[in-house]
Write a protein that holds these residues in place. Structure first.
Motif, PDB file in Angstrom:
ATOM      1  N   ILE A  79      22.624  23.290  91.889  1.00  0.00           N
ATOM      2  CA  ILE A  79      22.425  24.605  91.645  1.00  0.00           C
ATOM      3  C   ILE A  79      21.717  24.882  90.294  1.00  0.00           C
ATOM      4  O   ILE A  79      20.825  25.841  90.263  1.00  0.00           O
ATOM      5  N   ILE A  80      22.115  24.423  89.405  1.00  0.00           N
ATOM      6  CA  ILE A  80      21.771  24.755  87.966  1.00  0.00           C
ATOM      7  C   ILE A  80      20.280  24.407  87.872  1.00  0.00           C
ATOM      8  O   ILE A  80      19.405  25.192  87.287  1.00  0.00           O
ATOM      9  N   PHE A  81      20.094  23.353  88.653  1.00  0.00           N
ATOM     10  CA  PHE A  81      18.562  23.011  88.289  1.00  0.00           C
ATOM     11  C   PHE A  81      17.410  23.385  89.528  1.00  0.00           C
ATOM     12  O   PHE A  81      16.281  22.943  89.653  1.00  0.00           O
ATOM     13  N   ASP A  84      16.568  29.236  90.938  1.00  0.00           N
ATOM     14  CA  ASP A  84      15.603  30.042  91.550  1.00  0.00           C
ATOM     15  C   ASP A  84      15.614  30.248  93.042  1.00  0.00           C
ATOM     16  O   ASP A  84      15.106  31.020  93.581  1.00  0.00           O
ATOM     17  N   SER A  85      15.913  28.947  93.561  1.00  0.00           N
ATOM     18  CA  SER A  85      15.972  28.782  95.097  1.00  0.00           C
ATOM     19  C   SER A  85      17.204  29.589  95.668  1.00  0.00           C
ATOM     20  O   SER A  85      17.184  29.944  96.845  1.00  0.00           O
ATOM     21  N   TYR A  86      18.265  29.887  94.736  1.00  0.00           N
ATOM     22  CA  TYR A  86      19.416  30.472  95.118  1.00  0.00           C
ATOM     23  C   TYR A  86      19.497  32.084  94.908  1.00  0.00           C
ATOM     24  O   TYR A  86      20.117  32.783  95.855  1.00  0.00           O
ATOM     25  N   ALA A 109      23.841  16.481  94.208  1.00  0.00           N
ATOM     26  CA  ALA A 109      23.044  15.536  93.320  1.00  0.00           C
ATOM     27  C   ALA A 109      24.000  14.855  92.601  1.00  0.00           C
ATOM     28  O   ALA A 109      25.011  14.918  92.229  1.00  0.00           O
ATOM     29  N   ILE A 110      23.683  13.313  92.607  1.00  0.00           N
ATOM     30  CA  ILE A 110      24.380  12.177  92.516  1.00  0.00           C
ATOM     31  C   ILE A 110      24.877  12.272  90.967  1.00  0.00           C
ATOM     32  O   ILE A 110      26.140  11.935  90.929  1.00  0.00           O
ATOM     33  N   TYR A 111      23.959  12.551  90.201  1.00  0.00           N
ATOM     34  CA  TYR A 111      24.434  12.435  88.775  1.00  0.00           C
ATOM     35  C   TYR A 111      25.315  13.659  88.664  1.00  0.00           C
ATOM     36  O   TYR A 111      26.391  13.228  87.678  1.00  0.00           O
ATOM     37  N   GLY A 112      25.310  14.484  89.252  1.00  0.00           N
ATOM     38  CA  GLY A 112      26.523  15.784  89.094  1.00  0.00           C
ATOM     39  C   GLY A 112      27.687  15.344  89.474  1.00  0.00           C
ATOM     40  O   GLY A 112      28.886  15.743  88.652  1.00  0.00           O
TER      41      GLY A 112
END
Length: 310
Positions: A79-81, A84-86, A109-112
């Protein structure tokens, strides 16, 4: 509309839907696969704990601690990256809230998840008076299994693919699939469906198809190879934490390459850089330094006293 092709391999997968309905409730394969990934991950972790003389119950407790934070971390990172989509002007609060929590359609996101998992592991290890490095080594194979499984959720969702290619493993997806989901225009406007894809449309069964790198498949296979290497090597590790560092290094190496192919990458605002590619490169560099340093420290500790003084 629901077919997927690998045209250069002569493979046509018929009627591959992204979910099914039970008693009027739609269940996405994405969520089913993630749940199955957690189960298989725990079985692998439990077996590794038993092999190394640790309590399997300890790791059952850890998995119970981990599940919700890992999913929340993976979602929050996404969501953070994709802010604008949300959060769009004119979009209702209810619709925004629904989109934020709707993980059945993708958006983890896997890294998250890894970052959140690492934080949970540090807290858990401290509370249980365990070495974090031992815990991290023990869960590494389970982590990889979960990632291998999770990428097949992307397959069913027709997401996490790369730009146009006509290579041997090229994957073709009908644009009608995205029309049916109401997402085609957004994917074109956001650049996920690139001009290269649009300029190389293929026609099968009277429909237009984009032809892309199946980067979900590349990453799944890369992680499988990494898992095999770790299974073979783990009995010969030189220090606690080495297996986890090997995972971060190996996964990072693959992600730097694979993320470079993707057309839907999460970007760092203002600098137009792929966040996961940058994070992967940092992991590779940091782990390279740590592995070399820890190995040198191990050699020094194992050297005879006389040699140390020379």
């Amino acid at each position: 509309m629901y077919d997927i092709r690998f045209p250069n391999l002569g493979i046509v997968l018929k009627n591959i839907k992204d979910g099914f309905t039970i008693f009027g409730f739609e269940i996405k394969f994405y969520g089913v696969i993630i749940a199955l990934g957690f189960v298989l991950a725990f079985l692998a972790i439990s077996k590794e704990a038993k092999r190394t003389g640790q309590s399997e119950d300890t790791y059952l407790d850890f998995m119970l601690w981990l599940i919700i934070p890992a999913i929340l971390g993976a979602r929050l990172y996404y969501i953070i990256f994709s802010w604008d989509s949300y959060f769009q002007k004119g979009k209702s609060f209810g619709k925004t809230l629904f989109d934020l929590i709707d993980i059945r359609s993708g958006g983890l996101a896997i890294y998250g998840g890894v970052i959140a998992g690492a934080i949970v592991a540090i807290v858990f290890a401290k509370k249980r008076k365990m070495k974090f490095s031992v815990l991290a080594d023990t869960v590494t194979m389970g982590l990889l299994i979960g990632q291998i499984m999770g990428r097949w959720g992307n397959f069913f969702n027709r997401e996490a693919f790369g730009d146009y290619t006509n290579s041997l493993f090229a994957m073709a997806i009908p644009t009608d699939y995205y029309v049916g989901k109401g997402t085609l225009t957004g994917m074109i406007n956001s650049g996920i469906i690139t001009s290269e894809m649009a300029n190389h449309m293929q026609v099968y069964d009277g429909m237009q198809w984009i032809t892309v790198h199946p980067t979900f498949l590349y990453e799944s296979v890369w992680n499988l190879i990494l898992l095999i290497v770790i299974i073979i090597y783990r009995k010969h590790k030189k220090f606690d934490g080495e297996i986890f560092l090997m995972y971060l290094w190996g996964y990072g190496m693959g992600r730097v390459w694979i993320e470079g192919l993707r057309s839907d990458s999460l970007m760092i605002p203002f600098i137009n850089m792929k966040v996961s590619q940058l994070l992967a490169a940092i992991c590779v560099l940091a782990c390279s330094v740590l592995i070399v340093k820890k190995r040198m420290d191990t050699v020094k500790k194992q050297a005879p006293a006389g040699k140390k003084e020379q």
